[in-house]
Design a protein around this motif. Structure first.
Motif, short mmCIF file in Angstrom:
data_model
loop_
_atom_site.label_atom_id
_atom_site.label_comp_id
_atom_site.label_asym_id
_atom_site.label_seq_id
_atom_site.Cartn_x
_atom_site.Cartn_y
_atom_site.Cartn_z
N TRP A 6 0.85 -1.19 0.00
CA TRP A 6 0.00 0.00 0.00
C TRP A 6 0.88 1.24 0.00
O TRP A 6 1.71 1.42 0.89
CB TRP A 6 -0.90 0.04 1.22
N ALA A 7 0.70 2.08 -0.97
CA ALA A 7 1.44 3.34 -1.01
C ALA A 7 0.97 4.23 0.14
O ALA A 7 -0.21 4.22 0.51
CB ALA A 7 1.19 4.04 -2.34
N TRP B 181 -2.55 2.43 -4.42
CA TRP B 181 -2.83 3.78 -3.89
C TRP B 181 -4.32 3.81 -3.53
O TRP B 181 -5.17 3.53 -4.38
CB TRP B 181 -2.49 4.83 -4.94
N PRO C 297 -3.48 10.13 -1.29
CA PRO C 297 -2.49 11.13 -1.69
C PRO C 297 -3.08 12.48 -2.08
O PRO C 297 -2.42 13.51 -1.94
CB PRO C 297 -1.78 10.48 -2.88
#
Length: 137
Positions: free
Chosen positions: A23-24, A55, A30
């Motif tokens: 998982w970013a 993401w 973001p």
């Protein structure tokens, strides 16, 4: 038969944990950093794969915004702690401790590092960017 059911159940329980490593931003949205000035957890069901990571997003609108230009929402300095990097240590930043400068989000490793950054953001960022450039060009 029961072994197969148990194996399938066990796999389904452990699979999300294995994928959580990919998982970013630790699952944070973001787009929310710039849009809401907040670290907002993304939803499990709103995901886009980009650069080998998942993401996550708090809303469909945020996912669409990200998908239109993902590089614009990736953290600066590849998510490293700006303060540590400015001091010569490439340490990962924590997505919960951030500052948005212009349209770029930068991470710090802790609240103390964030406060240190905020005391002189121009100098710290300039130093971090110089060290980053010397190791990535």
């Amino acid at each position: 038969m029961i072994r197969t059911i148990l194996a399938t159940l066990l796999l389904s329980l452990t699979a999300p944990l294995a994928h959580a490593q990919d998982w970013a931003l630790g699952g944070m949205d973001p787009v929310s950093y710039g849009a809401d000035n907040a670290a907002v957890p993304g939803r499990r069901d709103l995901v886009t794969l980009w650069q080998g990571q998942a993401w996550h997003f708090a809303s469909e609108d945020n996912r669409s915004t990200f998908e239109s230009n993902p590089r614009a929402y990736a953290p600066g300095l590849n998510g490293l702690c700006v303060v540590a990097l400015s001091e010569g240590r490439p340490e990962p930043g924590n997505p919960r401790y951030f500052v948005v400068i212009g349209k770029r989000t930068y991470f710090m490793r802790s609240e103390a590092a964030r406060q240190k950054f905020l005391a002189d953001p121009q100098r710290v960022l300039r130093s971090a960017e110089a060290r980053w450039a010397s190791t990535h060009h």
